[in-house]
Design an enzyme around this catalytic site. Structure first.
Site, PDB file in Angstrom:
ATOM      1  N   LYS A   1       0.814  -1.223   0.000  1.00 31.48           N
ATOM      2  CA  LYS A   1       0.000   0.000   0.000  1.00 31.48           C
ATOM      3  C   LYS A   1       0.848   1.273   0.000  1.00 31.48           C
ATOM      4  CE  LYS A   1      -4.008  -2.078   2.381  1.00 31.48           C
ATOM      5  NZ  LYS A   1      -4.976  -1.886   3.502  1.00 31.48           N
TER       6      LYS A   1
ATOM      7  N   TYR B   1     -12.543  -1.605  -3.610  1.00 25.72           N
ATOM      8  CA  TYR B   1     -13.042  -1.790  -2.236  1.00 25.72           C
ATOM      9  C   TYR B   1     -14.567  -1.693  -2.172  1.00 25.72           C
ATOM     10  CZ  TYR B   1      -8.423  -1.926  -0.032  1.00 25.72           C
ATOM     11  OH  TYR B   1      -7.155  -2.295   0.388  1.00 25.72           O
TER      12      TYR B   1
ATOM     13  N   PHE C   1     -15.257   4.028   7.267  1.00 27.44           N
ATOM     14  CA  PHE C   1     -13.873   4.297   6.856  1.00 27.44           C
ATOM     15  C   PHE C   1     -13.682   4.259   5.327  1.00 27.44           C
ATOM     16  CE2 PHE C   1     -14.236  -0.262   7.861  1.00 27.44           C
ATOM     17  CZ  PHE C   1     -13.721  -0.855   6.715  1.00 27.44           C
TER      18      PHE C   1
ATOM     19  N   ARG D   1      -2.668 -14.306   4.623  1.00 29.22           N
ATOM     20  CA  ARG D   1      -3.263 -13.592   5.770  1.00 29.22           C
ATOM     21  C   ARG D   1      -2.395 -13.822   7.016  1.00 29.22           C
ATOM     22  NH1 ARG D   1      -7.609 -10.000   4.640  1.00 29.22           N
ATOM     23  NH2 ARG D   1      -7.564  -9.869   6.899  1.00 29.22           N
TER      24      ARG D   1
ATOM     25  N   THR E   1      -5.475  -6.883  10.879  1.00 34.21           N
ATOM     26  CA  THR E   1      -5.747  -5.601  10.210  1.00 34.21           C
ATOM     27  C   THR E   1      -5.134  -4.439  10.989  1.00 34.21           C
ATOM     28  OG1 THR E   1      -7.842  -6.544   9.462  1.00 34.21           O
ATOM     29  CG2 THR E   1      -7.600  -4.151   9.286  1.00 34.21           C
TER      30      THR E   1
ATOM     31  N   ARG F   1       2.470  -6.608   8.865  1.00 36.34           N
ATOM     32  CA  ARG F   1       1.808  -5.424   9.423  1.00 36.34           C
ATOM     33  C   ARG F   1       2.443  -5.009  10.752  1.00 36.34           C
ATOM     34  NH1 ARG F   1      -4.337  -7.015   7.523  1.00 36.34           N
ATOM     35  NH2 ARG F   1      -4.450  -5.610   5.730  1.00 36.34           N
TER      36      ARG F   1
ATOM     37  N   ASN G   1      -2.018   0.350   6.719  1.00 32.72           N
ATOM     38  CA  ASN G   1      -1.457  -0.878   7.303  1.00 32.72           C
ATOM     39  C   ASN G   1      -0.610  -1.706   6.324  1.00 32.72           C
ATOM     40  OD1 ASN G   1      -3.561  -1.760   5.794  1.00 32.72           O
ATOM     41  ND2 ASN G   1      -4.667  -2.788   7.430  1.00 32.72           N
TER      42      ASN G   1
ATOM     43  N   HIS H   1      -2.296  -5.373   1.651  1.00 33.65           N
ATOM     44  CA  HIS H   1      -3.632  -5.964   1.495  1.00 33.65           C
ATOM     45  C   HIS H   1      -3.487  -7.463   1.257  1.00 33.65           C
ATOM     46  CE1 HIS H   1      -7.685  -6.714  -0.086  1.00 33.65           C
ATOM     47  NE2 HIS H   1      -7.098  -7.405  -1.042  1.00 33.65           N
TER      48      HIS H   1
ATOM     49  N   GLU I   1     -10.059 -10.154  -7.372  1.00 37.02           N
ATOM     50  CA  GLU I   1      -9.067  -9.089  -7.177  1.00 37.02           C
ATOM     51  C   GLU I   1      -7.893  -9.237  -8.145  1.00 37.02           C
ATOM     52  OE1 GLU I   1     -10.253  -8.443  -2.473  1.00 37.02           O
ATOM     53  OE2 GLU I   1      -8.265  -9.228  -2.950  1.00 37.02           O
TER      54      GLU I   1
HETATM   55  P1  IDP Z   1      -8.165  -6.427   5.877  1.00 34.40           P
HETATM   56  O1  IDP Z   1      -7.362  -5.506   4.976  1.00 34.40           O
HETATM   57  O2  IDP Z   1      -7.346  -6.969   7.005  1.00 34.40           O
HETATM   58  O3  IDP Z   1      -8.895  -7.509   5.104  1.00 34.40           O
HETATM   59  P2  IDP Z   1     -10.743  -5.081   6.093  1.00 34.40           P
HETATM   60  O4  IDP Z   1     -11.651  -5.150   7.273  1.00 34.40           O
HETATM   61  O5  IDP Z   1     -11.126  -5.811   4.848  1.00 34.40           O
HETATM   62  O6  IDP Z   1      -9.284  -5.511   6.595  1.00 34.40           O
HETATM   63  O7  IDP Z   1     -10.564  -3.539   5.765  1.00 34.40           O
HETATM   64  C1  IDP Z   1      -9.934  -3.123   4.559  1.00 34.40           C
HETATM   65  C2  IDP Z   1      -8.954  -2.015   4.867  1.00 34.40           C
HETATM   66  O8  IDP Z   1      -9.679  -0.866   5.321  1.00 34.40           O
HETATM   67  C3  IDP Z   1      -7.978  -2.306   6.014  1.00 34.40           C
HETATM   68  O9  IDP Z   1      -6.846  -3.033   5.586  1.00 34.40           O
HETATM   69  C4  IDP Z   1      -7.601  -0.914   6.460  1.00 34.40           C
HETATM   70  O10 IDP Z   1      -6.668  -0.314   5.560  1.00 34.40           O
HETATM   71  C5  IDP Z   1      -8.918  -0.170   6.310  1.00 34.40           C
HETATM   72  N1  IDP Z   1      -9.696  -0.153   7.553  1.00 34.40           N
HETATM   73  C6  IDP Z   1     -10.404  -1.179   8.111  1.00 34.40           C
HETATM   74  N2  IDP Z   1     -11.019  -0.796   9.237  1.00 34.40           N
HETATM   75  C7  IDP Z   1     -10.709   0.506   9.393  1.00 34.40           C
HETATM   76  C8  IDP Z   1     -11.071   1.493  10.392  1.00 34.40           C
HETATM   77  O11 IDP Z   1     -11.794   1.226  11.360  1.00 34.40           O
HETATM   78  N3  IDP Z   1     -10.541   2.746  10.210  1.00 34.40           N
HETATM   79  C9  IDP Z   1      -9.752   3.076   9.147  1.00 34.40           C
HETATM   80  N4  IDP Z   1      -9.411   2.190   8.199  1.00 34.40           N
HETATM   81  C10 IDP Z   1      -9.870   0.929   8.319  1.00 34.40           C
HETATM   82 MG    MG Z   2     -10.378  -7.354   3.716  1.00 32.17          MG
END
Ligand code: IDP
Ligand code: MG
Length: 141
Positions: free
Chosen positions: A10, A50, A58, A86, A92, A103, A113, A116, A127
């Site tokens: 990212k 997304y 968010f 993962r 996350t 991460r 973070n 992805h 994807e």
């Molecule tokens: P993941 O990337 O671990 O699968 P997801 O829940 O699919 O997590 O969320 C996608 C992306 O959205 C996360 O990697 C992160 O960059 C962002 N994200 C998720 N939750 C939050 C939040 O509460 N605040 C800000 N960004 C968030």
């Molecule tokens: Mg995800």
């Protein structure tokens, strides 16, 4: 398809010059890189990628961030690729990520973070297809 997943290095990670270190983690974790390229997503592209998060609080922050700078997108291959990747990237929120995960070591915050990873075989397939044609994947050469 169960041996493929999709990854993004990212914008926070590319800005912080961590692209090479993360690419090395991918190789050291024994993923085969089927395809990789640098992209600068438009806001529309980030929203499309997304789409499953559309409507969440968010969503704007996430799509602004993902379209803010260069990303490296990758198609990866390994047995149980989705769950293996993962595990390699960690939780996350980097505060919850285990020691030694990407991460934990490279993420800036919950939003920014570093990487992805697809969450299912079905989404991995979608994807990969969002960024690559089948003929761009090394396995098909
Ligand atoms: P993941 O990337 O671990 O699968 P997801 O829940 O699919 O997590 O969320 C996608 C992306 O959205 C996360 O990697 C992160 O960059 C962002 N994200 C998720 N939750 C939050 C939040 O509460 N605040 C800000 N960004 C968030
Ligand atoms: Mg995800």
């Amino acid at each position: 398809m169960t041996n493929r997943t999709f990854a993004i290095i990212k914008p926070d990670a590319t800005r912080n010059a961590n692209t090479g270190l993360i690419y090395d983690r991918i190789l050291k974790a024994n993923f085969k890189i089927l395809a990789a390229k640098l992209v600068k997503m438009s806001k529309k592209q980030a929203e499309g990628f997304y789409d499953i998060h559309r409507g969440k609080p968010f969503f704007k922050e996430l799509t602004d961030f993902m379209s803010s700078d260069i990303c490296m997108v990758l198609a990866l291959e390994k047995d149980n690729a989705v769950s293996e990747w993962r595990k390699t990237i960690g939780a996350t929120n980097p505060a919850d990520a285990e020691a030694g995960t990407i991460r934990k070591d490279f993420a800036t915050s919950l939003g920014e973070n570093a990487v992805h990873g697809s969450d299912s075989d079905e989404n991995a397939q979608k994807e990969i297809a969002f960024f690559f044609t089948e003929s761009e994947l090394i396995a098909n050469l």
